[in-house]
Design an enzyme around this catalytic site. Structure first.
Site, PDB file in Angstrom:
ATOM      1  N   PRO A   2       0.874  18.015  26.304  1.00  0.00           N
ATOM      2  CA  PRO A   2       1.923  18.935  26.730  1.00  0.00           C
ATOM      3  C   PRO A   2       1.485  20.396  26.657  1.00  0.00           C
ATOM      4  O   PRO A   2       1.100  20.886  25.598  1.00  0.00           O
ATOM      5  CB  PRO A   2       3.064  18.660  25.733  1.00  0.00           C
ATOM      6  CG  PRO A   2       2.788  17.308  25.192  1.00  0.00           C
ATOM      7  CD  PRO A   2       1.304  17.175  25.193  1.00  0.00           C
ATOM      8  N   LYS A  59       4.095  26.890  23.956  1.00  0.00           N
ATOM      9  CA  LYS A  59       4.221  25.430  23.872  1.00  0.00           C
ATOM     10  C   LYS A  59       5.214  24.997  22.802  1.00  0.00           C
ATOM     11  O   LYS A  59       5.309  23.806  22.497  1.00  0.00           O
ATOM     12  CB  LYS A  59       2.854  24.805  23.584  1.00  0.00           C
ATOM     13  CG  LYS A  59       1.787  25.165  24.600  1.00  0.00           C
ATOM     14  CD  LYS A  59       0.425  24.655  24.168  1.00  0.00           C
ATOM     15  CE  LYS A  59      -0.676  25.247  25.021  1.00  0.00           C
ATOM     16  NZ  LYS A  59      -2.019  24.939  24.491  1.00  0.00           N
ATOM     17  N   ARG A 271     -14.614  22.404  24.642  1.00  0.00           N
ATOM     18  CA  ARG A 271     -13.729  21.627  25.506  1.00  0.00           C
ATOM     19  C   ARG A 271     -14.362  21.461  26.882  1.00  0.00           C
ATOM     20  O   ARG A 271     -15.143  22.305  27.312  1.00  0.00           O
ATOM     21  CB  ARG A 271     -12.382  22.332  25.673  1.00  0.00           C
ATOM     22  CG  ARG A 271     -11.644  22.560  24.370  1.00  0.00           C
ATOM     23  CD  ARG A 271     -11.018  21.292  23.856  1.00  0.00           C
ATOM     24  NE  ARG A 271     -10.383  21.478  22.558  1.00  0.00           N
ATOM     25  CZ  ARG A 271     -10.873  20.993  21.421  1.00  0.00           C
ATOM     26  NH1 ARG A 271     -11.988  20.310  21.399  1.00  0.00           N
ATOM     27  NH2 ARG A 271     -10.224  21.181  20.288  1.00  0.00           N
TER      28      ARG A 271
END
Length: 281
Positions: A2, A59, A271
């Site tokens: 999310p 978030k 990442r």
DNA sequence: CGCATATCCTGACTGC
DNA sequence: TGCAGTCAGGATATGC
């Protein structure tokens, strides 16, 4: 995973169906779910309160309750907030907290489900100067804030030599963008994610700012992204649809949807970063 | 300051 | 078919 569009989709569902609800019960079973306070303090702070607003900062979901108390939820990697019309619905695996509600017909229970347990819930009793709970006061400007334009971006990154992607995903600068949308924004802005932000022109930064807004708005309109594992679902269990519009994320070796060259993948800040070497410079 | 790395964790996937 | 290993990553902490 999310990010802002997924959290915003959940927030919209909460704002539509949860407001006016009264907290009748709180049950926390996850060991790591509430870690900033005891579960006793957490539960006692919520019991008997009415849900008045659903906000989002980056978030983080912030449910404002009567009495000036806020329930803050961070979904992190695998967290879900799921509505259950009746308490009798089977409880999904990895349900770590259940909040029982009255006065809201579609929502007898609000369940926090989180297999990887990176997410958390906490109650905040204090507001910072910017109106956010003090615990998340240090978050940067929300990525959907209309004030996030080229000049503000320029001020935010003054003097830094970090890459565009690192700036986009730094929650203390801009709040709400994670790995997926950072790659999508970089592609749509035509800039390589590894590009040093200090090398970008004022025009480039303005384009980045408008691309942040348009990309995230489109993703919200699509209900967010659900990846292959179907990890993300909205309040009522529906999948997002924006993954069908991903241009680069998760598409290594696949043809670029704009020019046909193979999408590449590098590691940036630990990442994966996906981009098109032809369309992005 | 910037960057890399480790940590928390489980499920999906890959290779043998 | 099954098992071990790898990867995924949000936020934070630490070391270079």
């Amino acid at each position: 995973m999310p990010e802002l569009p997924e959290v915003e989709t959940v927030r919209l569902g909460l704002a539509q169906h949860l407001l006016g609800g009264l907290v009748e019960s709180v049950a926390v079973s996850g060991r790591r779910t509430v870690r900033r306070q005891t579960t006793a303090i957490f539960s006692a702070a919520l019991l008997g309160r009415r849900l008045e607003r659903a906000d989002r900062y980056g978030k983080y979901l912030v449910l404002e309750l009567s009495g000036g108390v806020s329930l803050v939820a961070h979904l992190a990697m695998s967290g879900q907030l799921l509505a259950s019309p009746t308490p009798k619905d089977p409880v999904p695996p990895h349900t770590h907290a259940v909040i029982g509600l009255s006065r809201v017909p579609k929502l007898a229970e609000l369940r926090f489900v989180d297999p990887r347990t990176f997410g958390e819930l906490f109650v905040s009793f204090e507001r910072g100067r910017n109106g956010r709970p003090v615990e998340i006061e240090a978050l940067g400007v929300d990525a959907l804030d209309p004030g996030l334009d080229g000049p503000l971006l320029c001020r935010l990154v003054a003097g830094t030599r970090r890459s565009l992607k690192q700036v986009l995903t730094d929650q203390h600068l801009i709040a709400g963008i994670g790995n997926i949308y950072a790659d999508e924004i970089c592609f749509r802005a035509g800039i390589a994610p590894s590009r040093a932000i200090c090398d970008l022109s004022a025009g480039d930064l303005s384009r980045v700012a408008t691309t942040i807004a348009s990309t995230l708005a489109e993703a919200v309109a699509c209900g967010g992204s659900s990846l292959r594992d179907g990890g993300y679902r909205d309040l009522f269990g529906a999948l997002g649809r924006y993954q069908d519009r991903h241009m680069v994320y998760g598409r290594e070796h696949e043809p670029c949807r704009r020019c046909g060259s193979a999408i590449g993948r590098i590691r940036l800040g630990g990442r994966s970063s996906f981009s098109c070497a032809t369309c992005q410079h």
